[in-house]
Write an enzyme that holds these catalytic residues in place. Sequence first.
Site, PDB file in Angstrom:
ATOM      1  N   LEU B  34       0.832  -1.214   0.000  1.00  0.00           N
ATOM      2  CA  LEU B  34       0.000   0.000   0.000  1.00  0.00           C
ATOM      3  C   LEU B  34       0.859   1.253   0.000  1.00  0.00           C
ATOM      4  O   LEU B  34       0.491   2.263  -0.587  1.00  0.00           O
ATOM      5  CB  LEU B  34      -0.904   0.020   1.233  1.00  0.00           C
ATOM      6  N   GLY B  35       1.991   1.179   0.665  1.00  0.00           N
ATOM      7  CA  GLY B  35       2.838   2.372   0.718  1.00  0.00           C
ATOM      8  C   GLY B  35       4.078   2.126   1.547  1.00  0.00           C
ATOM      9  O   GLY B  35       4.190   1.121   2.248  1.00  0.00           O
ATOM     10  N   GLY B  37       6.752   3.986   4.271  1.00  0.00           N
ATOM     11  CA  GLY B  37       6.983   5.137   5.144  1.00  0.00           C
ATOM     12  C   GLY B  37       8.425   5.181   5.601  1.00  0.00           C
ATOM     13  O   GLY B  37       9.250   4.397   5.142  1.00  0.00           O
ATOM     14  N   ALA B  38       8.708   6.103   6.522  1.00  0.00           N
ATOM     15  CA  ALA B  38      10.073   6.285   6.994  1.00  0.00           C
ATOM     16  C   ALA B  38      10.559   5.056   7.763  1.00  0.00           C
ATOM     17  O   ALA B  38      11.733   4.706   7.702  1.00  0.00           O
ATOM     18  CB  ALA B  38      10.164   7.521   7.883  1.00  0.00           C
ATOM     19  N   GLY B  40       8.940   1.840   7.805  1.00  0.00           N
ATOM     20  CA  GLY B  40       8.395   0.542   7.446  1.00  0.00           C
ATOM     21  C   GLY B  40       7.548   0.576   6.191  1.00  0.00           C
ATOM     22  O   GLY B  40       7.386   1.616   5.563  1.00  0.00           O
ATOM     23  N   VAL B  42       3.818  -0.610   4.418  1.00  0.00           N
ATOM     24  CA  VAL B  42       2.454  -1.041   4.725  1.00  0.00           C
ATOM     25  C   VAL B  42       1.929  -1.936   3.615  1.00  0.00           C
ATOM     26  O   VAL B  42       1.997  -1.590   2.435  1.00  0.00           O
ATOM     27  CB  VAL B  42       1.516   0.179   4.919  1.00  0.00           C
ATOM     28  N   LYS B  55       1.691  -3.008   8.897  1.00  0.00           N
ATOM     29  CA  LYS B  55       2.948  -2.263   8.758  1.00  0.00           C
ATOM     30  C   LYS B  55       4.104  -3.091   9.289  1.00  0.00           C
ATOM     31  O   LYS B  55       4.145  -3.437  10.467  1.00  0.00           O
ATOM     32  CB  LYS B  55       2.882  -0.929   9.485  1.00  0.00           C
ATOM     33  N   ASP B 147       3.297  15.106  11.444  1.00  0.00           N
ATOM     34  CA  ASP B 147       3.637  14.922  10.032  1.00  0.00           C
ATOM     35  C   ASP B 147       2.378  14.948   9.163  1.00  0.00           C
ATOM     36  O   ASP B 147       2.066  13.991   8.480  1.00  0.00           O
ATOM     37  CB  ASP B 147       4.387  13.601   9.862  1.00  0.00           C
TER      38      ASP B 147
END
Lengths: 245, 319
Positions: B34-35, B37-38, B40, B42, B55, B147
């Site tokens: 799905l995406g 991040g900084a 980890g 997801v 995640k 954030d």
Amino acid sequence: MKKGTLKQILLLTDGCSNQGEDPVAIAALANNQGITVNVIGIIDDDQSEQPEGLEEVEAIAMSGGGVSQIVYQQALSQTVQMVTKQAMTQTLQGVVNQELKQILGEKKTFEELPPDKRGEVMEVVEDLGETCDLEVLVLVDTSASMTPKLATVKDALFDLSLSLNARSGNNRFSIFSFPDKKAPIHKLMDWTPHLDGISKIFPKLASGGITPTGPAIKEAIYQFGKKGLFGSMKDASEPYEETGF
Amino acid sequence: MQVNHTKKLVSNLKRATVIRGKWNGTKYHVIHKLGEGACGVVYLCERNGIETALKLGTDSARITTEVNVLKSFQRVQGKRLGPSLLDVDDWVTPGGITLPFYVMEYVKGQELATFLHGKGSEWLGVLLLQLLMDLGNLHESGWVFGDLKTDNLLVTSPPPRLRLIDVGGTTQIGRAIKEYTEFYDRGYWLKGSRKAEPSYDLFAVTMIMLEVGGRGRFERGSDPRQTLERKLQQATALKPFTPLINNVWAGNYQNGLEMREDLVNLLQRRPEPKKRNMPVSTRTSRRKKTKKTSFATFEIGAIFVSVIIFYLIYMLFFL
């Protein structure tokens, strides 16, 4: 847990050392003195992500108990603050891990705790990270190839003080450059809580040809012992010096 | 080398990989990424036929920090401040590496810019009301989102509802902001500190407005403040919101609910038949207005008193 002071050296460089002692060994020496060594390798925008000569960056940070990162100039500001904070957490977690071992027996570390318990430990680590005092000695490589990058370095350091001064704990920064004709490192800014005056010192920087990283780190270690601004300076063999209230 | 290897592993899980929890034993089947991040990656996963967002990270400390935030949201879940937390565990990979992960409710939705595409500015207003309500509640329970950026927002529907999804930067009020993205960070724009204050989030809201109401993100240039002013003027879609944005930049709001109140007034204002619309009740103009009213009261009072005095004199004279 008592309030204490974290000590860090932040080395900003763009290449490999080529004179004097091996910086990887000197970094180990620093770590042994309770000082964490973080290294940021700056690369030009047209360079590939794994340029030669920068393997040393990771090796220095590893033996200095710190964090390393190789970045393009434009990402420098965010990386500098991230690396510093990450190293703080890492050190504090190390201290907490030590205590855990004492409480829970030799082989228990943070990762081996059940997830439920980790939460509580992490809250302690975060509290410490917010309130502990921090001393960062910035060591800027000013060899010829760094010259075009110095403006970005200046911005990144100003930004770092913005990030760290949002914490409740006290901060002290000092800035040194190397190489220098007479000494291993050259003092640009003495210990100060804010980096507001940074714009004045950077235009004065002169670049040199060699990169004696090892001797520079060695001299930087000595700079921590020199000043007595933060209460007692015991022979710190622990990474987290407890000064009490 | 080891670190790089693990990172690659974390971000390249194949479909149908089974992630089995070391502590709770729950099995998750990976559907797709799905995406990232900084701290980890997801993945959309399936557990007993239910879709969840998992995640997976490398740094146990950072994963734990995020779990802590999600847990504290759980306690005020009636107000729904973020995705709900379903599970926390470790996965021991076939190669023997232990990786921490947590599982959240899967929030399915559209990106903000995609949703707004082709719609009028009233939709931006409505979604902002929702966002400010959520932020207001968050602020009241002692947190700052930190954030805040378009990547961390999704519009679910029907009915369209803006949701906050990544809580990684959420920080207790009064501490140093945990995580930020330069474009949305007021420190980067020389508009304030990086201390977790409600007004930190509100600044990020205005940057989201500039991003979706103008032409995306932009550089700060040599004079950051001036760049902001210019971009605001150029974003014609944001014209109705200009006083609101200027109020945030002037630091006139203490929290999300105050800003929301002004936005409500602004959105509900009907076009007046004769004169051109006057700007929204900015904080300052509101203050002026109250002053004006009190002055008017004073005037009426003065006239009233003088009439009575005049009348009394008149009576005395003729008695």
